[in-house]
Design a protein around this motif. Structure first.
Motif, PDB file in Angstrom:
ATOM      1  N   ASP A   1       0.813  -1.221   0.000  1.00  0.00           N
ATOM      2  CA  ASP A   1       0.000   0.000   0.000  1.00  0.00           C
ATOM      3  C   ASP A   1       0.847   1.271   0.000  1.00  0.00           C
ATOM      4  OD1 ASP A   1       1.035  -0.027   2.532  1.00  0.00           O
ATOM      5  OD2 ASP A   1      -0.894  -0.038   3.584  1.00  0.00           O
ATOM      6  N   GLY A   2       2.180   1.106  -0.134  1.00  0.00           N
ATOM      7  CA  GLY A   2       3.058   2.257  -0.184  1.00  0.00           C
ATOM      8  C   GLY A   2       3.633   2.670   1.156  1.00  0.00           C
ATOM      9  N   ARG A   3       3.123   2.086   2.238  1.00  0.00           N
ATOM     10  CA  ARG A   3       3.645   2.405   3.567  1.00  0.00           C
ATOM     11  C   ARG A   3       4.974   1.683   3.799  1.00  0.00           C
ATOM     12  NH1 ARG A   3      -0.397   3.980   7.178  1.00  0.00           N
ATOM     13  NH2 ARG A   3       1.344   4.425   8.592  1.00  0.00           N
ATOM     14  N   ILE A   4       5.696   2.122   4.803  1.00  0.00           N
ATOM     15  CA  ILE A   4       6.967   1.502   5.184  1.00  0.00           C
ATOM     16  C   ILE A   4       6.827   0.955   6.597  1.00  0.00           C
ATOM     17  CG2 ILE A   4       9.422   1.892   5.633  1.00  0.00           C
ATOM     18  CD1 ILE A   4       9.346   4.111   3.550  1.00  0.00           C
ATOM     19  N   SER A   5       7.206  -0.303   6.783  1.00  0.00           N
ATOM     20  CA  SER A   5       7.105  -0.933   8.101  1.00  0.00           C
ATOM     21  C   SER A   5       8.478  -1.420   8.556  1.00  0.00           C
ATOM     22  CB  SER A   5       6.126  -2.110   8.061  1.00  0.00           C
ATOM     23  OG  SER A   5       6.635  -3.148   7.241  1.00  0.00           O
ATOM     24  N   SER A   6       8.596  -1.621   9.863  1.00  0.00           N
ATOM     25  CA  SER A   6       9.845  -2.165  10.428  1.00  0.00           C
ATOM     26  C   SER A   6       9.499  -3.063  11.609  1.00  0.00           C
ATOM     27  CB  SER A   6      10.780  -1.037  10.859  1.00  0.00           C
ATOM     28  OG  SER A   6      10.125  -0.156  11.757  1.00  0.00           O
ATOM     29  N   ARG A   7       8.613  -4.006  11.359  1.00  0.00           N
ATOM     30  CA  ARG A   7       8.146  -4.890  12.427  1.00  0.00           C
ATOM     31  C   ARG A   7       9.288  -5.730  12.984  1.00  0.00           C
ATOM     32  NH1 ARG A   7       4.403  -5.114   8.334  1.00  0.00           N
ATOM     33  NH2 ARG A   7       2.354  -4.210   8.813  1.00  0.00           N
ATOM     34  N   GLY A   8       9.340  -5.811  14.298  1.00  0.00           N
ATOM     35  CA  GLY A   8      10.361  -6.619  14.951  1.00  0.00           C
ATOM     36  C   GLY A   8      11.694  -5.921  15.142  1.00  0.00           C
ATOM     37  N   HIS A   9      11.757  -4.624  14.825  1.00  0.00           N
ATOM     38  CA  HIS A   9      13.068  -3.967  14.888  1.00  0.00           C
ATOM     39  C   HIS A   9      13.578  -3.812  16.316  1.00  0.00           C
ATOM     40  CE1 HIS A   9      10.703  -0.268  15.710  1.00  0.00           C
ATOM     41  NE2 HIS A   9      11.815   0.202  16.239  1.00  0.00           N
ATOM     42  N   SER A  10      12.684  -3.767  17.284  1.00  0.00           N
ATOM     43  CA  SER A  10      13.139  -3.626  18.674  1.00  0.00           C
ATOM     44  C   SER A  10      13.898  -4.873  19.121  1.00  0.00           C
ATOM     45  CB  SER A  10      11.937  -3.380  19.594  1.00  0.00           C
ATOM     46  OG  SER A  10      11.259  -2.198  19.230  1.00  0.00           O
ATOM     47  N   ARG A  11      13.329  -6.036  18.849  1.00  0.00           N
ATOM     48  CA  ARG A  11      13.983  -7.295  19.229  1.00  0.00           C
ATOM     49  C   ARG A  11      15.295  -7.478  18.470  1.00  0.00           C
ATOM     50  NH1 ARG A  11      14.292 -11.810  16.693  1.00  0.00           N
ATOM     51  NH2 ARG A  11      12.693 -11.202  15.197  1.00  0.00           N
ATOM     52  N   VAL A  12      15.264  -7.228  17.167  1.00  0.00           N
ATOM     53  CA  VAL A  12      16.479  -7.359  16.361  1.00  0.00           C
ATOM     54  C   VAL A  12      17.528  -6.348  16.818  1.00  0.00           C
ATOM     55  CG1 VAL A  12      17.431  -7.115  14.033  1.00  0.00           C
ATOM     56  CG2 VAL A  12      15.254  -8.295  14.371  1.00  0.00           C
ATOM     57  N   GLY A  13      17.081  -5.142  17.122  1.00  0.00           N
ATOM     58  CA  GLY A  13      18.009  -4.109  17.569  1.00  0.00           C
ATOM     59  C   GLY A  13      18.689  -4.466  18.877  1.00  0.00           C
ATOM     60  N   ALA A  14      17.938  -5.062  19.798  1.00  0.00           N
ATOM     61  CA  ALA A  14      18.540  -5.481  21.064  1.00  0.00           C
ATOM     62  C   ALA A  14      19.622  -6.523  20.823  1.00  0.00           C
ATOM     63  CB  ALA A  14      17.465  -6.031  21.999  1.00  0.00           C
ATOM     64  N   SER A  15      19.387  -7.419  19.885  1.00  0.00           N
ATOM     65  CA  SER A  15      20.370  -8.455  19.564  1.00  0.00           C
ATOM     66  C   SER A  15      21.637  -7.850  18.968  1.00  0.00           C
ATOM     67  CB  SER A  15      19.750  -9.463  18.590  1.00  0.00           C
ATOM     68  OG  SER A  15      20.679 -10.459  18.229  1.00  0.00           O
ATOM     69  N   ILE A  16      21.468  -6.906  18.047  1.00  0.00           N
ATOM     70  CA  ILE A  16      22.632  -6.255  17.434  1.00  0.00           C
ATOM     71  C   ILE A  16      23.411  -5.463  18.485  1.00  0.00           C
ATOM     72  CG2 ILE A  16      23.371  -4.517  15.762  1.00  0.00           C
ATOM     73  CD1 ILE A  16      20.969  -5.344  14.027  1.00  0.00           C
ATOM     74  N   ALA A  17      22.691  -4.716  19.311  1.00  0.00           N
ATOM     75  CA  ALA A  17      23.352  -3.921  20.347  1.00  0.00           C
ATOM     76  C   ALA A  17      24.111  -4.818  21.318  1.00  0.00           C
ATOM     77  CB  ALA A  17      22.318  -3.082  21.096  1.00  0.00           C
ATOM     78  N   ARG A  18      23.520  -5.944  21.661  1.00  0.00           N
ATOM     79  CA  ARG A  18      24.185  -6.875  22.589  1.00  0.00           C
ATOM     80  C   ARG A  18      25.527  -7.336  22.017  1.00  0.00           C
ATOM     81  NH1 ARG A  18      20.180  -9.954  23.368  1.00  0.00           N
ATOM     82  NH2 ARG A  18      19.679  -9.092  25.425  1.00  0.00           N
TER      83      ARG A  18
ATOM     84  N   ILE B   1      16.049  -1.835  27.409  1.00  0.00           N
ATOM     85  CA  ILE B   1      15.408  -0.605  26.942  1.00  0.00           C
ATOM     86  C   ILE B   1      15.124  -0.699  25.444  1.00  0.00           C
ATOM     87  CG2 ILE B   1      15.712   1.873  26.587  1.00  0.00           C
ATOM     88  CD1 ILE B   1      15.220   1.198  29.481  1.00  0.00           C
ATOM     89  N   ILE B   2      16.110  -1.137  24.675  1.00  0.00           N
ATOM     90  CA  ILE B   2      15.926  -1.227  23.223  1.00  0.00           C
ATOM     91  C   ILE B   2      14.821  -2.222  22.877  1.00  0.00           C
ATOM     92  CG2 ILE B   2      17.026  -1.932  21.063  1.00  0.00           C
ATOM     93  CD1 ILE B   2      19.650  -0.834  22.149  1.00  0.00           C
ATOM     94  N   ALA B   3      14.831  -3.372  23.525  1.00  0.00           N
ATOM     95  CA  ALA B   3      13.857  -4.423  23.204  1.00  0.00           C
ATOM     96  C   ALA B   3      12.422  -3.981  23.465  1.00  0.00           C
ATOM     97  CB  ALA B   3      14.171  -5.682  24.001  1.00  0.00           C
ATOM     98  N   HIS B   4      12.236  -3.051  24.406  1.00  0.00           N
ATOM     99  CA  HIS B   4      10.876  -2.656  24.796  1.00  0.00           C
ATOM    100  C   HIS B   4      10.623  -1.164  24.603  1.00  0.00           C
ATOM    101  CE1 HIS B   4      10.451  -6.668  26.482  1.00  0.00           C
ATOM    102  NE2 HIS B   4      11.622  -6.503  27.056  1.00  0.00           N
ATOM    103  N   HIS B   5      11.439  -0.508  23.764  1.00  0.00           N
ATOM    104  CA  HIS B   5      11.399   0.951  23.746  1.00  0.00           C
ATOM    105  C   HIS B   5      10.090   1.530  23.228  1.00  0.00           C
ATOM    106  CE1 HIS B   5      12.889   0.446  19.501  1.00  0.00           C
ATOM    107  NE2 HIS B   5      12.224   1.566  19.294  1.00  0.00           N
ATOM    108  N   GLN B   6       9.300   0.760  22.515  1.00  0.00           N
ATOM    109  CA  GLN B   6       8.020   1.278  22.029  1.00  0.00           C
ATOM    110  C   GLN B   6       6.862   1.027  23.000  1.00  0.00           C
ATOM    111  OE1 GLN B   6       8.295  -0.853  18.139  1.00  0.00           O
ATOM    112  NE2 GLN B   6       7.871   1.160  17.267  1.00  0.00           N
ATOM    113  N   LEU B   7       7.087   0.219  24.003  1.00  0.00           N
ATOM    114  CA  LEU B   7       5.997  -0.198  24.891  1.00  0.00           C
ATOM    115  C   LEU B   7       5.253   0.974  25.537  1.00  0.00           C
ATOM    116  CD1 LEU B   7       5.907  -3.213  27.224  1.00  0.00           C
ATOM    117  CD2 LEU B   7       5.461  -0.976  28.226  1.00  0.00           C
ATOM    118  N   PRO B   8       5.928   2.032  26.017  1.00  0.00           N
ATOM    119  CA  PRO B   8       5.163   3.134  26.623  1.00  0.00           C
ATOM    120  C   PRO B   8       4.222   3.840  25.652  1.00  0.00           C
ATOM    121  CG  PRO B   8       7.448   3.213  27.339  1.00  0.00           C
ATOM    122  CD  PRO B   8       7.380   2.209  26.216  1.00  0.00           C
ATOM    123  N   PHE B   9       4.452   3.695  24.346  1.00  0.00           N
ATOM    124  CA  PHE B   9       3.572   4.336  23.367  1.00  0.00           C
ATOM    125  C   PHE B   9       2.169   3.727  23.386  1.00  0.00           C
ATOM    126  CE2 PHE B   9       7.331   5.430  20.309  1.00  0.00           C
ATOM    127  CZ  PHE B   9       7.822   6.307  21.254  1.00  0.00           C
TER     128      PHE B   9
END
Length: 381
Positions: free
Chosen positions: A104-121, A140-148
């Motif tokens: 539909d033309g949108r851009i998604s990044s599903r799962g980036h928090s979990r993947v990001g935590a792994s890369i940062a680790r 923090i990275i793994a759950h950074h969207q949770l407060p939203f």
């Protein structure tokens, strides 16, 4: 698959780059070249509805600047300031790996928090960052969207309690506020209001700046297992046996630890069973797992303490054996061992049955150290 990470960055260097007062100036010229993973953020697009500011690199720098300008961050103890600063720098490091252009033309990044935590680790493991500091940042990275969106969930208080055992809620909300400020979108004020409501939820659940206090270890373990468990319920603790579940990359010294700390315990070892069955580590492991589970059941039926010895480096792998042990009412202690990359590879080379380095590299990218909520006791060696 990500390439192996080079050893150029040190933890001391990371600490030295954290801004200090009174100027609180971010040295982007030093920070951005540290890792190639940061440079890729500049070429990673985002959905313009949520991120009219543009690419992930631009957003990341805006988030960090918002955090550094926040008096609440400036007033934190130094160890917390440094931790949250680098969490902000790395919070979207997983986006390039998962960003997708939808039909539909949108851009998604599903799962980036979990993947990001792994890369940062992995980045911070190579940098030699202390385990507790690193894992707090990865939480923090793994759950950074949770407060939203916490307040929009069916049972936000339960989720708040769970989250308090995965990362520190007050730090999570402080990061989320900066994440909301570091973007251009029409619903920015709504996001900030949700973050404020999330903070109130954590406070009402009595876990704002600490883990929720369960009555005992069994109460905590049962709460994470059972969706309808009252967090205030005091569970009865009467265990027929205690099982030590080893966890750690190949070559880290699990056998040595067992020999020194519980030499009298019977050991269910996946490596030993593979040798007995003539199964390679690269073959299908179904037969090995089945045999290991049956040996474990023999000990459990007898109410006998024993050790389960395997790498168990992902939560999914650990959950299978933990479920078996819990079915028999055992008290479970996870022992996690970790070494720095150079020492780990040295120890592995000294083993008579050295694991190929490619396997260690592969497993290190998947590594999820055990968290305190996973068992009655988690011993980090």
């Amino acid at each position: 698959m990500r390439k192996p990470i080079k050893h150029a960055v040190t933890h001391d260097h990371l600490l030295a780059l954290v801004p200090t007062g009174p100027a609180w100036q971010v040295d982007w010229g030093e920070i951005w070249p540290l890792w190639s993973e940061l440079a890729t953020l500049d070429a990673c697009p985002q959905d313009l509805i949520h991120h009219a500011e543009g690419d992930v690199g631009t957003h990341t720098r805006m988030v960090v600047e918002a955090l550094v300008a926040d008096p609440d961050w400036q007033g934190l103890p130094e160890v917390d300031r440094t931790n949250l600063f680098w969490a902000a720098v790395l919070h979207d490091i997983g986006k390039p790996a998962v960003t997708k252009h939808e039909d539909d033309g949108r851009i998604s990044s599903r799962g980036h928090s979990r993947v990001g935590a792994s890369i940062a680790r992995e980045l911070l493991w190579y940098a030699g960052s202390p385990f507790a500091w690193r894992e707090a940042l990865c939480g923090i990275i793994a759950h950074h969207q949770l407060p939203f969106w916490l307040i929009e969930r069916p049972d936000p208080q339960r989720m708040a309690i769970e989250t308090s055992w995965r990362c520190r809620p007050d730090h999570l909300c402080l990061h989320a506020k900066a994440d909301a400020m570091g973007r251009k979108c029409e619903d920015q004020q709504s996001i900030l209001e949700n973050v404020s409501l999330a903070a109130l939820t954590f406070q009402e659940a009595n876990c704002w700046d600490h883990q929720f206090a369960f009555a005992n270890d069994e109460s905590r373990v049962a709460f994470f297992e059972l969706e309808d468990r009252d967090p205030h319920y005091e569970a009865h603790e009467a265990f027929p046996c205690t099982v030590i579940v080893m966890s750690g990359l190949p070559g880290v010294g699990k056998d040595t630890w067992i020999g020194k700390n519980c030499p009298e315990h019977p050991v269910v070892s996946l490596d030993t069973i593979r040798d007995e069955l003539g199964v390679s580590a690269s073959d299908n492991q179904g037969q090995v797992i089945q045999a290991a589970h049956e040996r474990a059941r023999e000990h459990l039926r007898a109410g006998r303490d024993f050790v389960w010895n395997a790498t168990n480096v992902t939560r999914q792998n650990r959950s299978r054996v933990l479920r078996l042990l819990r079915d028999y009412g055992a008290c479970v202690e996870i022992v996690y061992l970790e070494e720095n990359p150079d020492q780990l590879r040295h120890q592995n080379r000294e083993r008579p049955d050295a694991v190929p380095e490619a396997v260690i590299t592969h497993l290190s990218k998947k590594l999820e150290p055990p968290q305190l909520w996973e068992a009655h006791r988690v011993n980090l060696v």
